[in-house]
Design an enzyme around this catalytic site. Sequence first.
Site, PDB file in Angstrom:
ATOM      1  N   SER A  40     -10.727  12.330 -13.122  1.00 22.94           N
ATOM      2  CA  SER A  40     -12.258  12.892 -13.231  1.00 22.94           C
ATOM      3  C   SER A  40     -13.105  12.507 -11.819  1.00 22.94           C
ATOM      4  CB  SER A  40     -12.914  12.185 -14.404  1.00 22.94           C
ATOM      5  OG  SER A  40     -12.739  10.698 -14.489  1.00 22.94           O
ATOM      6  N   ASP A 312     -22.735   8.649 -15.051  1.00 22.44           N
ATOM      7  CA  ASP A 312     -22.144   8.200 -16.369  1.00 22.44           C
ATOM      8  C   ASP A 312     -21.377   6.960 -16.104  1.00 22.44           C
ATOM      9  OD1 ASP A 312     -20.026   9.681 -15.552  1.00 22.44           O
ATOM     10  OD2 ASP A 312     -20.075  11.036 -17.210  1.00 22.44           O
ATOM     11  N   HIS A 314     -19.215   7.743 -13.966  1.00 24.13           N
ATOM     12  CA  HIS A 314     -18.846   7.915 -12.681  1.00 24.13           C
ATOM     13  C   HIS A 314     -19.930   7.738 -11.690  1.00 24.13           C
ATOM     14  CE1 HIS A 314     -16.266  10.292 -15.660  1.00 24.13           C
ATOM     15  NE2 HIS A 314     -15.439  10.033 -14.943  1.00 24.13           N
TER      16      HIS A 314
END
Length: 344
Positions: A40, A312, A314
């Site tokens: 991600s 988040d 990330h």
Amino acid sequence: MSSNNDLNHSLILTVLLLIAFATKSEESKQIPALYVFGDSLVDSGNNHYVPGEDPQNYFPYGIDFGTPTGRCTNGKTVADFLAIYLGLPFAPAYLGLSRSKRKRIVTTGINYASAGSGILPDTSNKTSVIMDEQIKGFERTIKEILLKGLSKEAVEKHVSESLFLVSSGVNDHFKNGTFRGSRKFASYLIKEFKIRLLKLYSLGARKFFVNNVPPAGCFPSITLHSKPIGKCSEKMNKWISFYNKKLLILLHELQTQLPGFIFVHSDLNKSIMEISENPNKYGIVEASKPCCPRNINGNDLCANRNTYLFFDDHPTERVNQIYAKKCFIDHAICTPRINIRRFL
Ligand SMILES: *[C@@H]1O[C@H](CO)[C@@H](O)[C@H](O)[C@H]1NC(C)=O
Ligand SMILES: *[C@@H]1O[C@H](CO)[C@@H](O)[C@H](O)[C@H]1NC(C)=O
Ligand SMILES: *[C@@H]1O[C@H](CO)[C@@H](O)[C@H](O)[C@H]1NC(C)=O
């Protein structure tokens, strides 16, 4: 949002672009394409096309990109900043490209990365494209697209001159939500990562840009449940650092053993830890709570995304941009500590 931050933002971007263009005209070789693999941190939209509900396909993800793109942040990822630096377009998500589009775009790079994926096949293999499948995607790209338009020699040259960004390993440390890091696991994971790098090498890849694993023990989803709230899990970070040490050793080993293998190692962990420990230095005000905690504790989007370390679990675009500056301009987290484009 303060206009001062906006100004900094566009200034840094302009500097990156200027450097990219200035060096393009030098006699140093241009990197023709950026191929992206991993999780991600670098996914640019592949998870749209695999089963499962992905919050990153919806607002407020992509809010600073103009629209949700499948990127797990508010704006650009580290793969996007690398593309800017190299003077290349953002590598588009492989699964989102029609056949005809793949043909046109392939010569400047493609992104195969998938949020939730790891190095090991047992890491989120139902809801993500596992790394082996990502590599198969690249193999198909060679067979079905590159070799259709170019001679075998031209394809070999193109692949060997292209840059392969590989950013994975954090998700492997969790199985079904439980942390599984250990000394033994680090050795196992590094062996498995080596197998995937060797596979890319066997397909002709020579130039690698490899991120180490970020300190998952400091991710908001972890620190929100720690005591006191906000404290990093030292146990998690310790076992991840075991893996990170082995990663650098592996890359040096491959460079010694494989003709033509060359790498840039990027210390993603160090970049995040430095911001986490000294946020003010970077204009970050909130270094532990996420800006978009929707998936973590259900609150709304923060007011100023540029002052948060985490979007988040990330990093925010701002933190990805700080990473880019530290790597490409300051040479503080990427080794060798020289101009990457000229080195490669
Ligand atoms: C996915 O994970 C399951 C459970 O760990 C495993 O049995 C299966 O072989 C994996 N699938 C692939 C494609 O690796
Ligand atoms: C995963 O975790 C959930 C919840 O803790 C549990 O119910 C489930 O059995 C676990 N699955 C596996 C394959 O371990
Ligand atoms: C991250 O970097 C810090 C500082 O450089 C180091 O002390 C720590 O061991 C590293 N942790 C991991 C997970 O690599």
